[in-house]
Design an enzyme around this catalytic site. Structure first.
Site, PDB file in Angstrom:
ATOM      1  N   TYR A   1     -43.752   3.126  68.983  1.00 39.33           N
ATOM      2  CA  TYR A   1     -43.691   3.696  67.628  1.00 39.33           C
ATOM      3  C   TYR A   1     -43.129   5.122  67.682  1.00 39.33           C
ATOM      4  CZ  TYR A   1     -44.852   5.847  63.203  1.00 39.33           C
ATOM      5  OH  TYR A   1     -44.756   6.539  62.021  1.00 39.33           O
TER       6      TYR A   1
ATOM      7  N   ARG B   1     -35.124   7.176  64.583  1.00 37.77           N
ATOM      8  CA  ARG B   1     -34.932   7.230  63.127  1.00 37.77           C
ATOM      9  C   ARG B   1     -34.572   8.646  62.687  1.00 37.77           C
ATOM     10  NH1 ARG B   1     -39.888   5.506  59.242  1.00 37.77           N
ATOM     11  NH2 ARG B   1     -40.963   6.925  60.662  1.00 37.77           N
TER      12      ARG B   1
ATOM     13  N   TYR C   1     -46.148  16.128  60.106  1.00 38.04           N
ATOM     14  CA  TYR C   1     -47.241  15.880  61.053  1.00 38.04           C
ATOM     15  C   TYR C   1     -47.060  16.752  62.292  1.00 38.04           C
ATOM     16  CZ  TYR C   1     -48.854  11.419  58.866  1.00 38.04           C
ATOM     17  OH  TYR C   1     -49.359  10.456  58.039  1.00 38.04           O
TER      18      TYR C   1
ATOM     19  N   ARG D   1     -44.033   9.397  50.798  1.00 32.13           N
ATOM     20  CA  ARG D   1     -45.221   8.613  50.428  1.00 32.13           C
ATOM     21  C   ARG D   1     -44.934   7.592  49.333  1.00 32.13           C
ATOM     22  NH1 ARG D   1     -48.261   9.068  54.864  1.00 32.13           N
ATOM     23  NH2 ARG D   1     -48.666  11.235  55.380  1.00 32.13           N
TER      24      ARG D   1
ATOM     25  N   GLU E   1     -53.362  -1.064  56.379  1.00 34.17           N
ATOM     26  CA  GLU E   1     -52.329  -0.274  55.700  1.00 34.17           C
ATOM     27  C   GLU E   1     -51.934  -1.065  54.450  1.00 34.17           C
ATOM     28  OE1 GLU E   1     -49.424   1.645  58.395  1.00 34.17           O
ATOM     29  OE2 GLU E   1     -47.902   0.939  56.996  1.00 34.17           O
TER      30      GLU E   1
HETATM   31  C1  3EB Z   1     -49.119   7.220  58.134  1.00 35.86           C
HETATM   32  O1  3EB Z   1     -49.374   7.557  56.988  1.00 35.86           O
HETATM   33  C2  3EB Z   1     -49.428   5.792  58.478  1.00 35.86           C
HETATM   34  O2  3EB Z   1     -43.349   5.581  60.236  1.00 35.86           O
HETATM   35  O3  3EB Z   1     -42.343   4.605  58.588  1.00 35.86           O
HETATM   36  C3  3EB Z   1     -47.109   4.412  57.159  1.00 35.86           C
HETATM   37  C4  3EB Z   1     -45.907   4.121  56.526  1.00 35.86           C
HETATM   38  C5  3EB Z   1     -47.095   4.885  58.467  1.00 35.86           C
HETATM   39  C6  3EB Z   1     -44.690   4.312  57.185  1.00 35.86           C
HETATM   40  C7  3EB Z   1     -43.368   5.000  59.147  1.00 35.86           C
HETATM   41  C8  3EB Z   1     -45.866   5.063  59.118  1.00 35.86           C
HETATM   42  C9  3EB Z   1     -44.673   4.786  58.481  1.00 35.86           C
HETATM   43  O4  3EB Z   1     -48.651   7.989  58.976  1.00 35.86           O
HETATM   44  C10 3EB Z   1     -48.358   5.137  59.202  1.00 35.86           C
END
Ligand code: 3EB
Length: 368
Positions: free
Chosen positions: A174, A181, A234, A247, A356
């Site tokens: 991941y 990406r 992050y 989001r 999720e």
């Molecule tokens: C998060 O909020 C949970 O890497 O494209 C959710 C939706 C998550 C998309 C991505 C990762 C992704 O970090 C994980």
């Protein structure tokens, strides 16, 4: 417009009940009014549904045991190796008001309707190519194609690939995915925050890397969640490159109904995972996150998305099949029990995440 007594789109609001009461609910389907409409159709009636489809079919997503993409003479069919665990097997159908043109030039297959483009980049892996390199090539290809085809705005991405939590040459896949990406986005855009689309990233049971995307000619609006640190901010404890996604993304065609594509939403507050080991509490935290996001969307746009209980569709990814009952109970208690939902088994991008949830919300007319 009054609903026709056999209006399939109305019946599909609850496919379980619809089928129990009418074994042939597909008769007399009214045409679709939106440029794009996504519905879940029970696989037992998919043949008849497609015959009588109330519009053109842009594409179909089928979650199950095999992975493949093909353009038939009339639509794009994307099979993802991710098992469904609902009572009834569902097919996700993307309907278009206008005729669809298809293109299949491997590894990219697309279906466009003049306003929206649905596509899937699919490629098998070879051991000598690390995932970040493959993913970077995939995103470069997708971004270049969308630009050339005139669908410059990315709205939504679904990233599906196997062994998402497995290490490859010392880095979890991941995290490698995030590196690749980001590299492709950063090479093309200087202001990433204004272009990054809503996304999901979930592990499959095997098979190729599949990157599904929805793009469009008109710009969308990307929305962040005040309860959560933006994924692209992050800290590096979660990986050398932060994840590149929004989001939620709001998509609207002229003055027609707007749709809010809510990204895969996890039990994360700030940037930390909450309720490790507890699927029910994780689900409840996810619903709180979505509620806040819908409020925020209402503030950031003139639309009214504030009602958590009125999504058009939900997709629920779960790490463990055994958690289904608990997760469903919390979703029902949250007032979402009548919403069509697809329950899938897949590994999530942090090892401590069990659930999720993503979904599509329509804005309420005449509000805002
Ligand atoms: C998060 O909020 C949970 O890497 O494209 C959710 C939706 C998550 C998309 C991505 C990762 C992704 O970090 C994980």
């Amino acid at each position: 417009m009054a609903a026709h007594p056999f209006d399939l789109s109305a019946l599909l609001v609850d496919p379980h009940q619809a089928l129990a009461h009418d074994p042939r609910p597909h008769t007399g389907i009214s045409p679709i009014r939106d440029a794009l409409k996504i519905v879940y159709v029970p696989s037992t009636i998919i043949g008849q549904f497609l015959n009588d489809a109330p519009g053109h079919v842009l594409g179909m997503m089928r979650y199950g045991t095999q992975a493949s993409v093909r353009s038939t003479s009339s639509d794009l069919s994307i099979h993802v190796a991710m098992p469904q665990i609902g009572e009834m097997e569902l097919v996700e159908v993307w309907l278009s008001r206008t005729p669809v043109s298809l293109d299949q030039t491997r590894p990219l297959s697309t279906a466009g309707n003049g306003e929206f483009l649905l596509g899937c980049w699919e490629c098998g892996e070879s051991p000598e190519v690390e995932l970040d390199h493959l993913v970077c090539a995939a995103y470069e290809h997708i971004l270049a194609f969308c630009e050339t085809a005139g669908y410059q705005n990315l709205f939504r991405m679904w990233n599906y690939f196997p062994a998402i939590n497995t290490e490859q040459d010392g880095l979890e896949r991941y995290k490698r995915f995030c590196v690749g990406r980001h590299k492709a986005f950063a090479a093309r855009f200087s202001d990433l925050q204004s272009v990054l689309p809503a996304a999901s990233a979930v592990g499959t049971q095997g098979g190729p890397v599949q990157i599904v995307f929805l793009a469009g000619k008109q710009p969308g609006t990307h929305i962040e969640n005040p309860r959560q640190v933006s994924a692209y901010h992050y800290p590096s404890v979660y990986g050398p490159q932060s994840p590149s996604f929004a989001r939620a993304t709001m998509v609207g065609s002229s003055k027609a109904k707007r749709l809010l594509y809510v990204a895969g939403t996890a039990s994360i507050v700030g940037h930390a995972t909450q309720h490790v080991g507890d699927p029910a509490k994780q689900t409840s935290e996810i619903l709180s996150n979505i509620e806040k996001l819908l409020q925020q969307s209402t503030w950031d746009t003139t639309e009214n998305f504030h009602n958590r209980a009125s999504p058009d569709l939900l997709k629920v990814y779960m790490r463990l099949k055994a958690d289904l009952k608990q997760v469903q109970r919390v979703i029902s208690a949250g007032g979402l029990e009548r919403i069509p939902a697809l329950f899938l088994i897949g590994d999530l991008c942090r090892k401590d995440l069990l659930v999720e949830i993503e979904g599509i919300w329509g804005s309420e007319e005449g509000s805002g």
